[in-house]
Scaffold this motif. Structure first.
Motif, PDB file in Angstrom:
ATOM      1  N   MET A   1     -22.965  41.135 -43.626  1.00 42.86           N
ATOM      2  CA  MET A   1     -22.311  40.187 -44.513  1.00 42.86           C
ATOM      3  C   MET A   1     -22.952  38.810 -44.341  1.00 42.86           C
ATOM      4  SD  MET A   1     -18.309  38.796 -44.440  1.00 42.86           S
ATOM      5  CE  MET A   1     -17.872  40.095 -43.357  1.00 42.86           C
ATOM      6  N   GLY A   2     -23.288  38.188 -45.437  1.00 43.93           N
ATOM      7  CA  GLY A   2     -23.879  36.861 -45.398  1.00 43.93           C
ATOM      8  C   GLY A   2     -22.824  35.784 -45.190  1.00 43.93           C
ATOM      9  N   VAL A   3     -23.288  34.573 -44.907  1.00 39.77           N
ATOM     10  CA  VAL A   3     -22.358  33.472 -44.658  1.00 39.77           C
ATOM     11  C   VAL A   3     -21.535  33.160 -45.906  1.00 39.77           C
ATOM     12  CG1 VAL A   3     -23.980  31.582 -45.160  1.00 39.77           C
ATOM     13  CG2 VAL A   3     -22.086  31.211 -43.571  1.00 39.77           C
ATOM     14  N   GLY A   4     -22.139  33.274 -47.087  1.00 38.09           N
ATOM     15  CA  GLY A   4     -21.402  33.001 -48.323  1.00 38.09           C
ATOM     16  C   GLY A   4     -20.246  33.961 -48.526  1.00 38.09           C
ATOM     17  N   GLN A  64     -22.286  33.042 -38.319  1.00 33.97           N
ATOM     18  CA  GLN A  64     -22.407  33.804 -39.557  1.00 33.97           C
ATOM     19  C   GLN A  64     -23.690  33.438 -40.307  1.00 33.97           C
ATOM     20  OE1 GLN A  64     -20.585  36.313 -40.960  1.00 33.97           O
ATOM     21  NE2 GLN A  64     -19.441  36.369 -39.064  1.00 33.97           N
ATOM     22  N   ALA A  65     -24.078  32.178 -40.221  1.00 35.59           N
ATOM     23  CA  ALA A  65     -25.276  31.710 -40.920  1.00 35.59           C
ATOM     24  C   ALA A  65     -26.560  31.998 -40.143  1.00 35.59           C
ATOM     25  CB  ALA A  65     -25.170  30.207 -41.194  1.00 35.59           C
ATOM     26  N   GLY A  66     -26.416  32.516 -38.913  1.00 35.88           N
ATOM     27  CA  GLY A  66     -27.593  32.824 -38.114  1.00 35.88           C
ATOM     28  C   GLY A  66     -28.152  31.633 -37.372  1.00 35.88           C
ATOM     29  N   ILE A  67     -27.380  30.545 -37.309  1.00 39.79           N
ATOM     30  CA  ILE A  67     -27.833  29.344 -36.599  1.00 39.79           C
ATOM     31  C   ILE A  67     -27.593  29.493 -35.104  1.00 39.79           C
ATOM     32  CG2 ILE A  67     -27.432  26.861 -36.297  1.00 39.79           C
ATOM     33  CD1 ILE A  67     -26.735  26.793 -39.315  1.00 39.79           C
ATOM     34  N   LEU A  68     -26.475  30.152 -34.746  1.00 42.19           N
ATOM     35  CA  LEU A  68     -26.155  30.403 -33.343  1.00 42.19           C
ATOM     36  C   LEU A  68     -26.266  31.873 -33.024  1.00 42.19           C
ATOM     37  CD1 LEU A  68     -22.943  28.327 -32.473  1.00 42.19           C
ATOM     38  CD2 LEU A  68     -25.268  27.931 -31.701  1.00 42.19           C
ATOM     39  N   ASP A  69     -26.621  32.175 -31.791  1.00 40.37           N
ATOM     40  CA  ASP A  69     -26.652  33.543 -31.299  1.00 40.37           C
ATOM     41  C   ASP A  69     -25.220  34.056 -31.186  1.00 40.37           C
ATOM     42  OD1 ASP A  69     -26.859  35.872 -29.817  1.00 40.37           O
ATOM     43  OD2 ASP A  69     -28.301  35.055 -28.414  1.00 40.37           O
ATOM     44  N   PRO A  70     -24.904  35.186 -31.789  1.00 44.95           N
ATOM     45  CA  PRO A  70     -23.521  35.686 -31.730  1.00 44.95           C
ATOM     46  C   PRO A  70     -23.017  35.976 -30.328  1.00 44.95           C
ATOM     47  CG  PRO A  70     -24.973  37.298 -32.779  1.00 44.95           C
ATOM     48  CD  PRO A  70     -25.781  36.050 -32.553  1.00 44.95           C
ATOM     49  N   LYS A  71     -23.914  36.170 -29.374  1.00 41.81           N
ATOM     50  CA  LYS A  71     -23.500  36.431 -27.990  1.00 41.81           C
ATOM     51  C   LYS A  71     -23.059  35.155 -27.295  1.00 41.81           C
ATOM     52  CE  LYS A  71     -26.878  40.080 -27.701  1.00 41.81           C
ATOM     53  NZ  LYS A  71     -28.304  40.014 -27.742  1.00 41.81           N
ATOM     54  N   GLY A  72     -23.412  34.000 -27.869  1.00 47.17           N
ATOM     55  CA  GLY A  72     -23.035  32.732 -27.254  1.00 47.17           C
ATOM     56  C   GLY A  72     -23.854  32.379 -26.041  1.00 47.17           C
ATOM     57  N   ASP A  73     -25.073  32.916 -25.961  1.00 44.65           N
ATOM     58  CA  ASP A  73     -25.945  32.650 -24.815  1.00 44.65           C
ATOM     59  C   ASP A  73     -26.616  31.290 -24.980  1.00 44.65           C
ATOM     60  OD1 ASP A  73     -25.301  35.106 -23.796  1.00 44.65           O
ATOM     61  OD2 ASP A  73     -27.083  36.091 -24.592  1.00 44.65           O
TER      62      ASP A  73
END
Length: 77
Positions: A1-4, A64-73
């Protein structure tokens, strides 16, 4: 799913119209609609504003926009 698509779902869950969220965030409803349809990529400032309007953390939208790593590393390395 994209950010939009994510933004659209969150807006709908919050029972807001495109116009209501756009007004809250200081963007045009046409621009918000384009973001939701994946035609525009919002800047980090716009994402921050949308997060506030949706009552989410900015980090959630950044992920969601791919700016941050979803793992929070984010720790130094």
């Amino acid at each position: 799913m994209g950010v939009g698509e994510f933004i659209r779902r969150q807006r709908e869950l919050g029972q807001m119209s495109v116009r209501q969220l756009a007004d809250l965030c200081g963007v045009s409803n046409a621009y918000l609609s384009q973001i939701e349809r994946g035609l525009r990529t919002p800047s980090s400032m716009i994402l921050q504003s949308l997060a506030k309007g949706l009552r989410l953390s900015a980090e959630t939208l950044y992920t969601q926009a791919g700016i941050l790593d979803p793992k929070g590393d984010e720790e130094g390395g």
